[in-house]
Design a protein around this motif. Structure first.
Motif, short mmCIF file in Angstrom:
data_model
loop_
_atom_site.label_atom_id
_atom_site.label_comp_id
_atom_site.label_asym_id
_atom_site.label_seq_id
_atom_site.Cartn_x
_atom_site.Cartn_y
_atom_site.Cartn_z
N ALA A 161 101.62 24.83 52.02
CA ALA A 161 101.26 25.35 50.69
C ALA A 161 99.82 25.83 50.62
CB ALA A 161 101.50 24.28 49.63
N ALA A 162 99.02 25.53 51.63
CA ALA A 162 97.58 25.76 51.55
C ALA A 162 97.21 27.23 51.42
CB ALA A 162 96.88 25.15 52.76
N GLN A 163 97.85 28.11 52.18
CA GLN A 163 97.49 29.53 52.12
C GLN A 163 97.77 30.11 50.75
OE1 GLN A 163 95.92 31.51 54.67
NE2 GLN A 163 95.62 32.67 52.78
N HIS A 164 98.89 29.72 50.15
CA HIS A 164 99.22 30.20 48.80
C HIS A 164 98.15 29.76 47.81
CE1 HIS A 164 101.37 31.26 45.18
NE2 HIS A 164 101.41 30.00 44.79
N VAL A 165 97.73 28.52 47.91
CA VAL A 165 96.69 28.01 47.01
C VAL A 165 95.37 28.75 47.25
CG1 VAL A 165 95.28 26.00 46.44
CG2 VAL A 165 97.75 25.74 46.75
N ALA A 166 95.04 28.97 48.51
CA ALA A 166 93.81 29.71 48.82
C ALA A 166 93.87 31.11 48.21
CB ALA A 166 93.61 29.79 50.33
#
Length: 238
Positions: free
Chosen positions: A164-169
């Motif tokens: 999920a990290a890239q979407h949050v970034a």
């Protein structure tokens, strides 16, 4: 002599120097708490684990200098370093991902002590959204972009699973955040001008494991492995 104003090239300081500045500031804070007014480069270096020549070089790049035979004024130098680090004004921080790690970060008192104000907590899990953590309610990550704009959030802390990290970034960057602290086990792709600091606790443990493993190798075993490797390279049987 009191520190001079930060140099115009402060943003271009070597990365290694910047990494050491928070340690200098921490040591100066400890000295201030014990009412120490001046400190020598040797004493300050010992408190931060660097050699005194490196410390003096780092501080000279900031435009800070001590007085011969006296040292540095503790309060003035601390204020100077805080200014270079941008700590003279509070930063408004959002934490995204409120699992065990995210909750621990949200409750860490050291952030507010150093001028980092946790103003937003966000998650995508309906079981976590709405939960109160020390007076701050966890909100749906879908509200993140609006919160960044309306609440002046300028630092994002990502504590989500790697997937999920890239979407949050992307959400943070699209909303205008250019400083991200990433605890997710992945590398983020961000535009030029966005600064990402990655903290991977598992990697740090693996590095410690390396040192622990090689610390236990005795000199005889180390020599045996070296001899064995050289024999394999030359084709000699041992």
């Amino acid at each position: 002599m009191a520190p001079t104003a930060p140099p115009a090239t402060a943003a271009d300081l070597p990365a290694a120097t910047v990494r050491r500045l928070p340690e200098y500031l921490r040591a100066l804070g400890a000295l201030s708490e014990t009412s120490v007014e001046t400190v020598s480069s040797e004493t300050l270096a010992a408190a931060t684990g660097v050699n005194s020549a490196m410390l003096r070089k780092d501080l000279s790049q900031l435009g800070a200098s001590g007085m011969r035979g006296v040292g540095y004024n503790v309060a003035a130098l601390a204020t100077h370093i805080a200014g270079v680090l941008g700590l003279t004004k509070d930063s408004r921080v959002a934490i995204i991902g409120l699992g065990h790690l995210g909750q621990a970060l949200a409750r860490y008192p050291g952030f507010s002590d150093r001028g980092f104000d946790i103003v937003g907590l966000f998650d995508a899990d309906p079981g976590i959204i709405g939960k109160d953590l020390d007076g701050i309610q966890v909100r749906d990550v879908a509200l993140l972009a609006r919160a960044v704009r309306d609440e002046g959030i300028n630092i994002g802390v990502i504590a989500t699973p790697g997937a999920a990290a890239q979407h949050v970034a992307d959400l943070l960057v699209d909303a205008g955040v250019t400083s991200i602290l990433n605890f997710a086990p992945c590398v983020l792709a961000v535009p030029q001008g966005v600064v990402v600091r990655k903290v991977d606790l598992a990697v740090e443990l693996q590095i410690l494991s390396f040192h622990e493993h090689h610390k236990t190798l005795g000199p005889q075993e180390t020599q045996y492995r070296k001899t064995r490797k050289e024999s394999q390279q030359t084709g000699t049987v041992t």
